[in-house]
Every structure is written in C-alpha cells, then in structure tokens.
Design an enzyme around this catalytic site. Sequence first.
Site, PDB file in Angstrom:
ATOM      1  N   GLN A 114     -31.058  48.101  33.783  1.00 14.42           N
ATOM      2  CA  GLN A 114     -30.648  48.526  32.446  1.00 14.42           C
ATOM      3  C   GLN A 114     -31.861  48.701  31.538  1.00 14.42           C
ATOM      4  O   GLN A 114     -31.928  49.658  30.760  1.00 14.42           O
ATOM      5  CB  GLN A 114     -29.695  47.486  31.842  1.00 14.42           C
ATOM      6  CG  GLN A 114     -29.404  47.648  30.364  1.00 14.42           C
ATOM      7  CD  GLN A 114     -28.651  48.923  30.036  1.00 14.42           C
ATOM      8  OE1 GLN A 114     -27.932  49.454  30.873  1.00 14.42           O
ATOM      9  NE2 GLN A 114     -28.819  49.416  28.824  1.00 14.42           N
ATOM     10  N   GLU A 115     -32.831  47.807  31.650  1.00  6.98           N
ATOM     11  CA  GLU A 115     -33.986  47.846  30.755  1.00  6.98           C
ATOM     12  C   GLU A 115     -34.964  48.967  31.089  1.00  6.98           C
ATOM     13  O   GLU A 115     -35.447  49.673  30.194  1.00  6.98           O
ATOM     14  CB  GLU A 115     -34.719  46.493  30.799  1.00  6.98           C
ATOM     15  CG  GLU A 115     -33.944  45.326  30.192  1.00  6.98           C
ATOM     16  CD  GLU A 115     -33.923  45.378  28.674  1.00  6.98           C
ATOM     17  OE1 GLU A 115     -34.507  46.303  28.079  1.00  6.98           O
ATOM     18  OE2 GLU A 115     -33.313  44.470  28.073  1.00  6.98           O
ATOM     19  N   SER A 116     -35.300  49.124  32.369  1.00  2.00           N
ATOM     20  CA  SER A 116     -36.397  50.048  32.711  1.00  2.00           C
ATOM     21  C   SER A 116     -36.157  50.893  33.949  1.00  2.00           C
ATOM     22  O   SER A 116     -37.042  51.644  34.355  1.00  2.00           O
ATOM     23  CB  SER A 116     -37.669  49.225  32.953  1.00  2.00           C
ATOM     24  OG  SER A 116     -37.539  48.463  34.151  1.00  2.00           O
TER      25      SER A 116
END
Length: 402
Positions: free
Chosen positions: A269-271
């Site tokens: 989700q983040e990167s």
Amino acid sequence: MQRITYRAKASARGAKRRISYVLRPSKRLLNTKSNIVPAITPIKITRFAKTKKLAQISSIALLSLPAESLTTMNTQVPAYDHVMLDKTLTIAAVLGDSTYFATDGFQHGFGYDLVRSYADELGVEVTLKAYADEEAALRALQSGDADMALTTASTQLKSQLNLSSINVSCGYDASLTKNGLHPKVSWTFNSASDPLSQKASYFLCDSIKLDNTQKLAAFYNQDLLKDAYSQDHFKTTLTEKLPDYRSSFEEQARNYNHDWELLVAIGYQESHLDANAVSPTGVRGLMMLTNSTAKAMGVSDRVDPYQSIGGGARYLEQMKDDFADVPKTDRIWFALAAYNMGPNAVKGIQRKLSAKGIDDKSWANIYAYLSENQASNSRYGQAMHYVSNIRSYLETIKTATV
C-alpha cells in the site's frame, strides 16, 4: 439444536410434600442461575393462584435440574436460553470473503463483524467454530454444536435440513453485490420461533442497522483486486520483489509481534514494495516513513529495506499500544488508521462518538463516521481507503488468489 429432555422420579407422597412446601408463603428468595425469577413474597393462595403457581414452579424446577438428568419429556429448550445463560453465542461458520477470515491471530470479516455486533447487543461473547463446507456447518447447528450458523448456503440445502435463515442484508442484496460480497450470506437457526432468531431479524432489519450494514459492506469490499490490471500488478510485484525482502519482513514481524504478511500488505500500500520510493511530501522508503517518524523509530537510512520495514513495524506496534483498550478483533484497524492519519485524529473521532453515546471502540462505528464526514475532511476518505486496501491485500495474500 440440541434437544434437552427431562426425567424426574419421585413418589406421589414426596411430590405432594415438596409442592406443598414450595407453595407455602415464605420470605425466602428463590435463586436460579439465569436470574429470571423474581423473589417470592407472601400471597393469599386461591385455587386459581395455586394452579398458576404450580405451572410456574414446574417450569422453574425443570430449569433448575442439571442438564445430564433431563432426558425424557422432549422439551426443546430455545437456543436463546442457552446463549443468555452461558453468556456465549456459538456460531458455526465457513471461511470465505463474505463470512470470516482468520488472520494475524484474530478473526474478522463482513458476516463475522455483524455477528459480533449482534452479540454485543445481547451482552454475550462470540465463539466461532470453523467447518470445511456449508453442509457440515449447518449439520453442526442442527445437532446442537452451535447456536447459529454463518454461511452462504443455498436455500435448498437449508430447507432440506429444516432450518430457518435470515439474509444479513434483510432483502437489500444489491448493497452486498455492489461491494463484491455474496448476496445470500445468512444467519441460520434451528427454528424461526426461537427468540434468538426473532431478535436477529429485528436486529438486521432495523433501519439504522441496515445503514450500518451497508457501510460495513463497503469496508469489506472485495472488488479492489478484481480488475485485470490491479490483479496483474499485485501478482507481478509480489512475484518479482517480495523474495528480496521476505526474510526482512519475517524477522521484523517477529521482533514486533506482527503477522509478516500484514507488513507486506502495508508495504504494498505504501510503496508497491519499492525501497527507493519518494513522495512529493518527503516520505520515502519501502514503508514510506517521514523523517521525524524514522528518527523516532531509530531508522538512520530510510531507503534501507531492513531498516524501513523495522521502522514501520515498530511504529505499527506503538499504534496498537495506543489503542490497547480496543478489543483485539478491531484493534488492528484502529492502528492502521492511526498509522495513516495519526493517533490523535482517531482519538478525536472516538471522543465525538463517545459524547453521542456511541461505542467508540468499534471499528464499524469509526468507519461509519469516516464515511459520513469524508466530504468535509479529505483525510477521512484517505484513511478509509488506506485501511480497506490493506485489509484487501492481506486477505488476498492469505487466500492466495493472485
């Protein structure tokens, strides 16, 4: 449902003596485990009163006998009575995207969260028994091993077993299908006349509850990875990049008491598992840490995958600790929302809900608040999608559907 029947052996003289004693006016309190019998006070006994009292005492006496001695009268005790006496609602369930998941040491899911809300209203705990298929779960209910079943079984199968069921959408199937959920996820009972079934029907079909059910369905949306592009991207990323970082995810998960696949879902989700990722706001690395968060977590190099994963894992553990008073079944969603928007923002929402007399430790209520107010605060919409996406990625990894 288990049938409990009763056997009583006594001489006519002994029975008469006992009944006479019970009917005698007294100042004693009659105690039962179920706490449903009021104190007996002195009354003038008429013939009608005696007849009425005999019926009451017969019922009390039957309920007071130990279960192992109740064997011959074919008196079926409602599941509701067992649930309220034991303070436990036992459900037979089949794992699925519309029923329940078991991840990170706790159970969650669309159907399961609704059951928990119903149990909360009854003031009881939930015990889940998992079964391999729908028929096995329904037969467990039929035999008395469970009080209700949470399945997507066909109407035909439930009819064949002479069981009664309620669709959790209370007829609003479109609210489920638009979120990729099974339209016929249902609660099944041994009898439609059992108070447990009747109260469940009122619970599910209440207008306010129906609205909350639709919001909960949105949180458990199953369509995120259904389109070809998203599914292919997710699969390719996990196939090509995860092997390089898997050992780091597993080790840091052990260090901070997490499910390592949950950390993978956060990383995606983040990167998208890019160790060199950088955002316009200055967050960077595989777990996209801010400079201040990285320093607080002891991370000296945000683009080092092992350090970044460790920093993210440590920060998530702090968020869990910040919401230690939230039941474990919901705590991870609170922690993820706090990871995204900060713990103070989540606690501010809790205070607003609490002031209105709404349970502020229920994720369903927090999510409903975010949904209702996202138009006035973009951070709410971001937090909703953040937590929903991670939940979806985690479940997809767990069920190996990519």
